[in-house]
Design a protein around this motif. Sequence first.
Motif, PDB file in Angstrom:
ATOM      1  N   ALA A   1       0.893  -1.043   0.076  1.00 21.68           N
ATOM      2  CA  ALA A   1      -0.116   0.031   0.245  1.00 21.68           C
ATOM      3  C   ALA A   1       0.867   1.382  -0.111  1.00 21.68           C
ATOM      4  N   GLU A   2       1.728   1.246   0.759  1.00 21.11           N
ATOM      5  CA  GLU A   2       3.010   2.506   0.966  1.00 21.11           C
ATOM      6  C   GLU A   2       3.520   2.746  -0.574  1.00 21.11           C
ATOM      7  N   GLU A   3       3.876   1.654  -1.313  1.00 23.65           N
ATOM      8  CA  GLU A   3       4.358   2.026  -2.526  1.00 23.65           C
ATOM      9  C   GLU A   3       3.495   2.857  -3.317  1.00 23.65           C
ATOM     10  N   LEU A   4       2.156   2.105  -3.504  1.00 25.87           N
ATOM     11  CA  LEU A   4       1.046   2.695  -4.188  1.00 25.87           C
ATOM     12  C   LEU A   4       0.703   4.005  -4.000  1.00 25.87           C
ATOM     13  N   LEU A   5       0.633   4.328  -2.644  1.00 21.60           N
ATOM     14  CA  LEU A   5       0.480   5.763  -2.330  1.00 21.60           C
ATOM     15  C   LEU A   5       1.761   6.710  -2.834  1.00 21.60           C
ATOM     16  N   ARG A   6       2.868   6.183  -2.492  1.00 22.80           N
ATOM     17  CA  ARG A   6       4.002   7.093  -3.010  1.00 22.80           C
ATOM     18  C   ARG A   6       3.645   7.370  -4.384  1.00 22.80           C
ATOM     19  N   ARG A   7       3.094   6.250  -5.531  1.00 22.26           N
ATOM     20  CA  ARG A   7       3.181   6.342  -6.800  1.00 22.26           C
ATOM     21  C   ARG A   7       1.959   7.412  -7.190  1.00 22.26           C
ATOM     22  N   ILE A   8       0.827   7.331  -6.180  1.00 23.12           N
ATOM     23  CA  ILE A   8      -0.420   8.077  -6.686  1.00 23.12           C
ATOM     24  C   ILE A   8       0.131   9.597  -6.140  1.00 23.12           C
ATOM     25  N   ASP A   9       0.829   9.774  -5.151  1.00 19.33           N
ATOM     26  CA  ASP A   9       1.490  11.164  -4.753  1.00 19.33           C
ATOM     27  C   ASP A   9       2.332  11.734  -5.934  1.00 19.33           C
ATOM     28  N   GLY A  10       3.111  10.909  -6.264  1.00 25.17           N
ATOM     29  CA  GLY A  10       4.093  11.512  -7.318  1.00 25.17           C
ATOM     30  C   GLY A  10       3.432  11.552  -8.567  1.00 25.17           C
ATOM     31  N   ALA A  11       2.471  10.995  -8.954  1.00 22.81           N
ATOM     32  CA  ALA A  11       1.767  11.123 -10.261  1.00 22.81           C
ATOM     33  C   ALA A  11       1.088  12.542 -10.704  1.00 22.81           C
ATOM     34  N   GLU A  12       1.455  12.904 -11.713  1.00 22.31           N
ATOM     35  CA  GLU A  12       0.796  14.397 -12.048  1.00 22.31           C
ATOM     36  C   GLU A  12      -0.775  14.146 -12.730  1.00 22.31           C
ATOM     37  N   LYS A  13      -0.600  12.785 -13.351  1.00 23.07           N
ATOM     38  CA  LYS A  13      -2.051  12.384 -13.893  1.00 23.07           C
ATOM     39  C   LYS A  13      -2.113  11.009 -13.784  1.00 23.07           C
TER      40      LYS A  13
END
Length: 207
Positions: free
Chosen positions: A3-15
């Motif tokens: 979950a942590e990695e997913l949240l990081r990816r969501i956070d870092g995504a512009e779109k």
Amino acid sequence: MEAEELLRRIDGAEKIIIGLGEEWALGQDRQRLLEAYGLLEKLTRGKDLWVVTTATDGLIYETAFDLGRVTAPCGNIHWFQCSKACTKDIWEEGEVPDGICPHCGAPLTANTVRAEVYIEEGYLPKWQKYKQWQTRTLNRSLLLLELGVGLSYPTVIRWPFEKIAMLNEKAYLLRVHESLSQLPEGLTRAGRVKENSVDWVLKLTQQ
Ligand SMILES: [Zn+2]
């Protein structure tokens, strides 16, 4: 993926594009499915995102997702068309109370791929908006969250997502599916989770 990695990816995504497939069709516990939708919306709230779904049950209408950013190319049961396809007119729920086509007298039917002749004019305006927005994701960090998309309508989500992840060096595709999570060879900007995607989303809160 944690979950942590997913949240990081969501956070870092512009779109973000969320693709929802067969695993999100109604026919399972409705409340549970709504809970999963709710969680997904909460996790991605505030992001510049679109949802593309092959579900035709219209359940997403009952969620907090911005419907202006949801496209359902397979149609949805809240819209109606002439069962004989005599016209490209589309009616919303309740617009034609007797359910009879005002042009030819044939019964109306749900505007979905299951109609004998599917009137695509229903979904096309939204789809075109989505495609237009998509052109602006080029070279932007883009997260493709592909959930439960099998091979029923691969041209809607699955294959385009693969192509985007191949072409856009800042894209990342996460594919979650119980039995069809495999990725094409050579696609490095991608990850997979072999699990039912609704279960997977619901578990994200428990971590
Ligand atoms: Zn008609």
